[in-house]
Design an enzyme around this catalytic site. Structure first.
Site, PDB file in Angstrom:
ATOM      1  N   GLU A 326       0.832  -1.219   0.000  1.00 37.12           N
ATOM      2  CA  GLU A 326       0.000   0.000   0.000  1.00 37.12           C
ATOM      3  C   GLU A 326       0.863   1.265   0.000  1.00 37.12           C
ATOM      4  O   GLU A 326       0.895   2.000   0.984  1.00 37.12           O
ATOM      5  CB  GLU A 326      -1.009  -0.001   1.159  1.00 37.12           C
ATOM      6  CG  GLU A 326      -0.437  -0.323   2.497  1.00 37.12           C
ATOM      7  CD  GLU A 326      -1.477  -0.449   3.606  1.00 37.12           C
ATOM      8  OE1 GLU A 326      -2.641  -0.767   3.316  1.00 37.12           O
ATOM      9  OE2 GLU A 326      -1.101  -0.233   4.760  1.00 37.12           O
ATOM     10  N   PRO A 327       1.534   1.521  -1.110  1.00 36.20           N
ATOM     11  CA  PRO A 327       2.358   2.726  -1.206  1.00 36.20           C
ATOM     12  C   PRO A 327       1.517   3.980  -1.390  1.00 36.20           C
ATOM     13  O   PRO A 327       0.437   3.935  -1.983  1.00 36.20           O
ATOM     14  CB  PRO A 327       3.196   2.471  -2.463  1.00 36.20           C
ATOM     15  CG  PRO A 327       2.350   1.570  -3.300  1.00 36.20           C
ATOM     16  CD  PRO A 327       1.569   0.710  -2.340  1.00 36.20           C
ATOM     17  N   TYR A 370       8.575  18.359   9.472  1.00 39.01           N
ATOM     18  CA  TYR A 370       9.607  17.293   9.507  1.00 39.01           C
ATOM     19  C   TYR A 370      10.985  17.787   9.067  1.00 39.01           C
ATOM     20  O   TYR A 370      11.857  16.973   8.773  1.00 39.01           O
ATOM     21  CB  TYR A 370       9.234  16.140   8.572  1.00 39.01           C
ATOM     22  CG  TYR A 370       7.807  15.663   8.642  1.00 39.01           C
ATOM     23  CD1 TYR A 370       7.320  14.996   9.754  1.00 39.01           C
ATOM     24  CD2 TYR A 370       6.950  15.859   7.562  1.00 39.01           C
ATOM     25  CE1 TYR A 370       6.015  14.550   9.792  1.00 39.01           C
ATOM     26  CE2 TYR A 370       5.644  15.417   7.593  1.00 39.01           C
ATOM     27  CZ  TYR A 370       5.180  14.762   8.715  1.00 39.01           C
ATOM     28  OH  TYR A 370       3.884  14.322   8.749  1.00 39.01           O
ATOM     29  N   CYS A 397       2.896  33.909   8.908  1.00 34.40           N
ATOM     30  CA  CYS A 397       3.454  34.627  10.052  1.00 34.40           C
ATOM     31  C   CYS A 397       4.136  33.667  11.009  1.00 34.40           C
ATOM     32  O   CYS A 397       3.668  33.452  12.131  1.00 34.40           O
ATOM     33  CB  CYS A 397       2.340  35.386  10.756  1.00 34.40           C
ATOM     34  SG  CYS A 397       1.677  36.622   9.667  1.00 34.40           S
TER      35      CYS A 397
HETATM   36  N1  LLP Z   1       0.006   2.263   5.032  1.00 35.69           N
HETATM   37  C1  LLP Z   1      -0.126   2.785   6.261  1.00 35.69           C
HETATM   38  C2  LLP Z   1      -0.799   2.012   7.281  1.00 35.69           C
HETATM   39  C3  LLP Z   1       0.388   4.056   6.541  1.00 35.69           C
HETATM   40  O1  LLP Z   1       0.264   4.555   7.773  1.00 35.69           O
HETATM   41  C4  LLP Z   1       1.039   4.785   5.522  1.00 35.69           C
HETATM   42  C5  LLP Z   1       1.561   6.117   5.785  1.00 35.69           C
HETATM   43  C6  LLP Z   1       1.142   4.209   4.244  1.00 35.69           C
HETATM   44  C7  LLP Z   1       0.618   2.934   4.030  1.00 35.69           C
HETATM   45  C8  LLP Z   1       1.800   4.908   3.091  1.00 35.69           C
HETATM   46  O2  LLP Z   1       3.120   5.169   3.329  1.00 35.69           O
HETATM   47  P1  LLP Z   1       4.025   5.793   2.163  1.00 35.69           P
HETATM   48  O3  LLP Z   1       4.124   4.771   1.047  1.00 35.69           O
HETATM   49  O4  LLP Z   1       3.371   7.023   1.702  1.00 35.69           O
HETATM   50  O5  LLP Z   1       5.330   6.024   2.810  1.00 35.69           O
HETATM   51  N2  LLP Z   1       2.843  12.911   6.588  1.00 35.69           N
HETATM   52  C9  LLP Z   1       4.115  12.221   6.505  1.00 35.69           C
HETATM   53  C10 LLP Z   1       3.930  10.796   6.102  1.00 35.69           C
HETATM   54  C11 LLP Z   1       3.038  10.025   7.014  1.00 35.69           C
HETATM   55  C12 LLP Z   1       2.821   8.633   6.547  1.00 35.69           C
HETATM   56  C13 LLP Z   1       1.721   8.007   7.304  1.00 35.69           C
HETATM   57  N3  LLP Z   1       1.433   6.676   6.915  1.00 35.69           N
HETATM   58  C14 LLP Z   1       5.022  12.949   5.537  1.00 35.69           C
HETATM   59  O6  LLP Z   1       4.615  13.961   4.980  1.00 35.69           O
HETATM   60  O7  LLP Z   1       6.145  12.546   5.331  1.00 35.69           O
END
Ligand code: LLP
Length: 474
Positions: A326-327, A370, A397
């Site tokens: 699940e990307p 981050y 601001c």
């Molecule tokens: N599956 C689950 C259960 C997740 O919690 C996440 C991301 C994904 C899949 C997808 O992960 P990805 O492939 O996008 O790395 N707001 C943060 C990222 C938070 C990710 C939360 N979960 C940022 O801007 O870096």
């Protein structure tokens, strides 16, 4: 359209970060700019065949520009990668928290991907889009997986109505589902169980989720009790296990280790009489935000994960499960750029020069949240000589509202267009109205055509939910 030069002919310098514009179309997540990026004969950046300046004139700024080709390319690399490297069944589902909207769902659905949703709102958006696209209720149910560590009863009921798979995170949820199932006599609820596998990976602390001290999923020491509980409750159709270890990960080893841990738990679960035909390995593959970032390609990641799952199943002597990934970020992050207009400039002698843009932390909260780094080009003067180091600031601001610290750029002037790369994931989805800035518009570009996919918010949108009590009005 002219051929893309790699060096400024006047200076011999690279005027774009290496790999910003690709000649060989690599994996989208390794590319700074979308795959269709080009420089046209006006010396402007062009994406999806659309001139950046023309887009900004037509749709305003800041503007999210989403390249359909790059998004589809990332989808097919995941989908076809699993078909090539994994000998069992596979399914890629898009983590829609990265960017949930009707159009994004629309593009991804037609690539035969499913969807991970984490709230009633994401579920609603996804279901609405799929319904409008003509998918049947049964197809919609099969495409959606519902996550969340604190789903409300209303959200669980919504999920049951859609008939999607629920990824159960904790005891309260499991027990609530059993209770709710009593009013659905014929229905057995498809679920996966989420566990915290205790795997560390090198990423920002806030976006790490698989280590033991995490709010997500069942702790491993509870799992056997969970299996026994499910085995006793026939209304729960437990189809398998899920874990997600974090985000923006550049190593392959953590997911290979995760495959081993999950397969061992599948085997134990099967000893409790559960069939557990699915294994969901989560998301997490990183993308290149700056030249220094060096993530593996989608294909390399898919191959590593597939082989690890197959080897683990062979070791444990269990049949290959349906493998789900699940990307989010690596599907959509590199497909989008944000175009801003340059405004004011502040020079502090011998210290720093700030140039400010017309957006910032409200449309991209990642730098302030981050300390995320980004890359930038001057979209309306692509071959201008790079001769300045400036800090690109937002207009909010807050001193911390910095888009990029110490960016290398040509001399800029008010009205110039700065293009920030890699803004497809967790930008719009985390955007706010801080300082009452209306959220930007977004366009989907392809073959020289731009379609509006998000209307720019207006000031009226900003006060739409406000209520002014009568008693305050004289
Ligand atoms: N599956 C689950 C259960 C997740 O919690 C996440 C991301 C994904 C899949 C997808 O992960 P990805 O492939 O996008 O790395 N707001 C943060 C990222 C938070 C990710 C939360 N979960 C940022 O801007 O870096």
């Amino acid at each position: 359209m002219i051929a893309t030069p790699t060096k400024n002919p006047h200076t011999g310098q690279d005027y774009l970060p290496k790999n910003a514009i690709n000649t060989k179309k690599p994996s989208p997540n390794q590319s700074l700019l979308p795959l269709t990026a080009n420089i046209n004969d006006r010396d402007h950046l062009e994406i999806g065949g659309c001139d950046i300046e023309t887009l900004v004139e037509q749709f305003g700024s800041p503007l999210y520009i989403l390249d359909e080709t790059t998004l589809r390319n990332a989808c097919s690399q995941y989908r076809d990668g699993f078909k090539t490297y994994y000998q069992g069944e596979s399914q890629v589902i898009y983590a829609s928290k990265a960017w949930s909207s009707l159009a994004v769902v629309g593009v991804i659905a037609t690539e035969d991907l499913g969807f991970d949703v984490v709230s009633g709102g994401e579920l609603y958006t996804t279901e609405k889009s799929l319904t409008q696209l003509g998918y049947s209720c049964q197809e919609i149910a099969q495409k959606i997986y519902f996550h969340g560590n604190n789903k409300s009863v209303a959200e669980l009921k919504q999920a049951l109505e859609v008939g999607c798979t629920i990824i159960v995170d904790n005891w309260l949820e499991l027990q609530t589902l059993v209770q709710l199932s009593q009013s659905l006599p014929d229905q057995s609820i498809p679920i996966l169980i989420r566990l915290t596998p205790g795997i560390e990976c090198h990423t920002h602390e806030y976006i790490r989720t698989g280590h033991l001290d995490s709010k997500f999923g069942f702790d491993p020491h509870q799992l056997e009790t969970v299996f026994a509980y499910i085995a006793e409750h026939k209304s729960l159709n437990c189809r398998g296990l899920h874990a997600h270890i974090g985000s923006q990960i550049f190593e392959k080893q953590p997911h290979q280790d995760l495959a081993g841990v999950l397969v061992e738990w599948l085997k134990i679960g099967q000893e409790y009489g559960l069939t557990l035909p699915e294994l969901n390995i989560g998301g997490g593959l990183g993308i290149r935000y700056t030249e220094e970032d060096d993530p593996p390609s989608i294909e390399e990641w898919v191959k590593a994960v597939s082989e690890a799952v197959m080897q683990a199943c062979q070791r444990s002597n269990i049949p290959l499960p349906k493998l789900i990934a699940e990307p989010g970020r690596s599907l959509i992050g590199s497909a989008c750029v944000t175009a801003y207009k340059v405004g004011s400039r502040k020079e502090i002698p011998e210290l720093r020069t700030y140039i400010a843009v017309d957006g910032g932390m409200s449309d991209n909260p990642r730098p302030i949240t981050y300390q995320s780094a980004y890359s930038v080009v001057l979209g309306n003067k692509m071959s201008a000589e790079i001769n300045e180091t400036v800090t690109v600031a937002g207009k909010h601001c807050e001193s911390g509202d910095i888009v990029i610290k110490d960016a290398r750029l040509p001399q800029t002037h008010p009205g110039d267009i700065l293009v920030i790369m890699g803004t497809g994931a967790y930008n719009y989805s985390m955007a706010s109205n801080y300082n009452r800035l209306p959220r930007p518009a977004a366009v989907l570009v392809n073959n020289g055509e731009a379609n509006l996919i998000l209307r720019r918010e207006t000031y009226d949108d900003l006060i739409r939910q406000d209520c002014l009590p009568e008693k305050l009005i004289p």
